[in-house]
Design an enzyme around this catalytic site. Sequence first.
Site, PDB file in Angstrom:
ATOM      1  N   GLU A 312       0.850  -1.190   0.000  1.00 55.97           N
ATOM      2  CA  GLU A 312       0.000   0.000   0.000  1.00 55.97           C
ATOM      3  C   GLU A 312       0.888   1.243   0.000  1.00 55.97           C
ATOM      4  OE1 GLU A 312      -2.601   0.000   3.336  1.00 55.97           O
ATOM      5  OE2 GLU A 312      -3.663  -1.825   2.737  1.00 55.97           O
ATOM      6  N   LYS A 314       2.030   4.645   1.473  1.00 51.32           N
ATOM      7  CA  LYS A 314       1.952   5.292   2.787  1.00 51.32           C
ATOM      8  C   LYS A 314       1.530   6.741   2.591  1.00 51.32           C
ATOM      9  CE  LYS A 314       4.415   5.726   7.130  1.00 51.32           C
ATOM     10  NZ  LYS A 314       3.921   7.069   7.452  1.00 51.32           N
ATOM     11  N   ARG A 319      -3.466   9.685  10.914  1.00 51.54           N
ATOM     12  CA  ARG A 319      -4.145   8.421  11.197  1.00 51.54           C
ATOM     13  C   ARG A 319      -5.442   8.714  11.943  1.00 51.54           C
ATOM     14  NH1 ARG A 319      -1.923   3.302  12.203  1.00 51.54           N
ATOM     15  NH2 ARG A 319      -3.608   1.754  12.170  1.00 51.54           N
ATOM     16  N   GLU A 381      -6.636   6.857   6.984  1.00 48.60           N
ATOM     17  CA  GLU A 381      -5.810   8.071   6.998  1.00 48.60           C
ATOM     18  C   GLU A 381      -6.625   9.234   6.457  1.00 48.60           C
ATOM     19  OE1 GLU A 381      -1.542   9.282   7.616  1.00 48.60           O
ATOM     20  OE2 GLU A 381      -2.659   7.437   8.009  1.00 48.60           O
ATOM     21  N   PHE A 421      -8.407   1.876   5.097  1.00 48.55           N
ATOM     22  CA  PHE A 421      -7.636   0.687   4.751  1.00 48.55           C
ATOM     23  C   PHE A 421      -7.946  -0.507   5.651  1.00 48.55           C
ATOM     24  CE2 PHE A 421      -4.513   3.558   6.935  1.00 48.55           C
ATOM     25  CZ  PHE A 421      -4.469   2.899   8.163  1.00 48.55           C
ATOM     26  N   GLU A 481       4.973   9.509   0.672  1.00 45.48           N
ATOM     27  CA  GLU A 481       5.522   9.165   1.972  1.00 45.48           C
ATOM     28  C   GLU A 481       6.335   7.884   1.954  1.00 45.48           C
ATOM     29  OE1 GLU A 481       4.892  10.007   5.873  1.00 45.48           O
ATOM     30  OE2 GLU A 481       5.808  11.482   4.580  1.00 45.48           O
ATOM     31  N   LYS A 503       6.661  -0.557   7.316  1.00 42.90           N
ATOM     32  CA  LYS A 503       6.720   0.635   6.473  1.00 42.90           C
ATOM     33  C   LYS A 503       8.068   0.718   5.774  1.00 42.90           C
ATOM     34  CE  LYS A 503       7.530   3.480  10.609  1.00 42.90           C
ATOM     35  NZ  LYS A 503       6.969   4.574  11.419  1.00 42.90           N
ATOM     36  N   LYS A 505      10.109   3.567   3.808  1.00 43.50           N
ATOM     37  CA  LYS A 505      10.163   4.983   3.446  1.00 43.50           C
ATOM     38  C   LYS A 505      11.373   5.252   2.568  1.00 43.50           C
ATOM     39  CE  LYS A 505       7.690   7.323   7.156  1.00 43.50           C
ATOM     40  NZ  LYS A 505       7.759   8.455   8.112  1.00 43.50           N
TER      41      LYS A 505
END
Length: 998
Positions: A312, A314, A319, A381, A421, A481, A503, A505
């Site tokens: 997915e 970010k 949140r 989000e 999500f 992100e 995550k 990044k």
Amino acid sequence: MDSDEIVPEPRNVEEDLDEKYPNRPHNTAPTLPFHELYLNLFHPLSQIKKKPATTAPAKRKVGSSNKSATHQSPYELRRDVIARFISRWRKEVGNDIYPAFRLILPDKDRDRPMYGMKEKVIGKMLVKIMKINKESEDGYNLLNWKLPGQSSTRMAGDFAGRCYDILSKRPMRTEPGDMSIEEVNEKLDKLAATSKEDEQIPIMAEFYRRMNPEEFMWLIRIILRQMKVGATERTMFHVWHPDAENLYSISSSLRRVCWELHDPNIRLEAEDRGIALMQCFQPQLAQFQMHSFDRMVSRMQPTEEDPVFWIEEKLDGERMQLHMAPDDSVAGGRRFASWSRKAKEYTYLYGNGIYDENGALTRHLKDAFVNEVQSVILDGEMVTWDPEQDAPVAFGTLKTAALAEQRNPFTNGPRPMFRVFDILYLNGKDITKYTLRDRRKALQRILRPVHRRFEIHPYQEATTTTEVETCLRNVVAEASEGLVLKNPRSQYRLNERHDDWMKVKPEYMTEFGESLDLVIVGGYYGQGHRGGNLGSFLCGLRVDNPNSSQPEKCWSFCKVGGGFTAADYQEIRHHTDGKWMKWDSKKPPTEFIELSGGDAQHEKPDMWIKPSDSVVICVKAASVGVSDMFRMGQTLRFPRFKKLRKDKNWKSALSIQEFLDLKSNVEQEHREKEFNVDNSRRKRVKRAVKKALTIAGYDEKENAQYLGPSGHIFDQLNFFIMTDASYPEKKSKGELEQLVKANGGRIYQTNTAVPDTICIAERRTVKVASLLKSANFNIVKPSWLMDCVKQNEKDVGLPDLLLPFEPRHMFFIMEDRDEEININVDPFNDSYARDTNVDELKEILKQMEINKKQSNHSLDPHTLHKVESHIQAKIDSGYTAPCGWLFRGLRFYFSTQTPSANGDGASSKPEMDHTPICVARNTARFASANIATSLKSPDVTHVIVNPATMSREDIISLRKSLATRAGKKIPHLVSLDWVQESWKNGTLLDEERFSVSR
């Protein structure tokens, strides 16, 4: 009114609470005095925090107990202190500990709103309350708490500590005060209920009159919600009740934890352990990225039968959890509530129902659910969406967009959009125990998306690391992100970071890292161990206008505070001592430094320095992002100090135009690379780049007017340059010719003018194609020229060395001449004569055929993730990262012997004294590094050696061993000093400064 009509008496708060919490405990005696908190809890816990991890046992007297406090761990000692306080409270006060916990854990108390008071406001109040002259030493120290004191630097950067220092000179009381915990809570409730200074000052004045300096210091820490007592809320909860942490995770209510779990012998019922409708909970968080894509993907694929994981994007938003329940007051009505990750309620902003005219979101959700849905809890989000650009907007605009949407919901301006999500609750049932795949199916069945207001967040199924890398490059290109990898077979874990969600990044990936030479124009005083000294710096870009009446001027560009050692700070101070000036907001030095925001002066420094008096530093960064906080309108994301550029002054630092040119060139390179890497049979459609790309390819490059160091590398050599260069730097044909001339070479416009002419080309132009027909000479790429210059720039003081040709340098090689080229590199194309950079080594490893082996971890993953989640949450809240967190996520291999042929680090040579290695290894373990026992471990990030005990042959052998190890990533080869200096300075230092290159 009829005489028979009974007028009900007004209900008080206590009655309302008794109705809502019928089983809540009631104390049998007044609460303890406030000073008992610091005497018997805060102060003892702080003292334990200062003790070393291991202490030598004290000598016991004859007849003493075998059990000694010195034999207990710091954690056990803290638990004992907390348990004694709780036991005393139960015995002397009662079972309602909520009044005390509100002061012990102020950041977890959601019932009391924020005070709206920071250090600056409190400092001004104390100056008025104590009637201190602002210009006096104490007035200066209080209002400028980050700056060094006028007489000493004691307590600089610690506001509460500096307040104690000043209060102790003029205390209203020397003995502990008489205020009870209940009284303090009542006053703090009043303080939080008003934002008017004339109402806040009397409350603070009463605290000052009735507390001694140490009590008042702890009160300030409670108001600022920065306790720093050495014990976490998790420890407090565990001592209070075994289910306290679980209840807080599902409710975010400190009140419930204290009132519903007042008896440690009564455990939570099964139905009380899950989430509930209209009750905020602590959401699941994504685990931090591992340093190996292979390792991450392996965690997502527990079985070969089902290797699929989800990718997915970010999102750059906030949140949010959205609760919906039936509204019986309106036919077909629904009521909503929303909370952020930090348990702050935003129902007032996004709406409490579909008919709420102030709802920036819910008024658009009338048809967003199928008819069968009665109640639901969604996780997602909240982002800002710009309809005109049809693209998301930076997170900082979310609240502004929501308020604008409240005023006028039908404009075409930026608006809040909720990307869902996950679904956690449906029609009265907690579904967190179902798999993510099943929850997503339910989500898609019950939701009717509202275009660009309420949508299901898409995902992509994947099975390989290649797919992750491709997605990551796409999000980097669009300045997103990052990514989140999810295991579709996983359950939802409240208040945990787990490998089921990871995550990824862009800023974590070194391949997108960058180095820029910037001039320091301002400084900010630090806190904690940096208190009293400049701990971070404002860096600027040079204004390009030599004919201007103000030639010495820079625009603010970024703020850098990480990667400095104590020696780095000392060296910067040495070069700039006596040249710093205090920033005056009324008379800013606009002739030298231009900030953003006009009179607002965004990111204004505490001190400033003229560019001509300053130094140039090399800064690493992850990417470039848009920011209105700096005059450039852009800034570096996650910048880190790399080194001091003593060879440069402010005139040779990066200028505005050079930066823009560099950024433009890099964007073009990325677009070309994106177009060329596609080897599929389908015709690829190039996507337009909406936002700035990450800068890449700028490695210690001088400004555009500086083409390379002058020297004699190309003396007596003749060159015919036919094309420009795009790698490793973009240079025009003319710039390449100037580079050759500056280093002693001669330029000709044909290859037949003189014998032995070296032909340079990178692309097949008409001229190049014509020459290739003769095929009686080699053609070399421009990268060879730049490598020669760069290598000799590193080897300052040594004779000029002309690098031999390597396969990577050749555009065309004559027949039967391959051998003389290939002999200059090893079997994996690693150069024997040239310093190979990290990107090249990564490419070398990608071409090797290797057998992957997964490391075995003896640590309990569940416990480890809980600890990591807690520590990261504290860091996110503004706490300094603890020393035991420094090397988290890294895997070290400590080389103590010459590697053997099988690459496992063993040798028949006798072992030497490896005491420094042992010290470094223990330090790394304490700072959360994983220690590999073999170079075969595929996820090793750093190989640590002691150069003092290794010969040149040992190091060469080790490097060859690294070239044959399993894994795609090449680890850093660094000396022991990198571990010790990083530990000493509390920050990860740049590995290149400690590389082993003998």
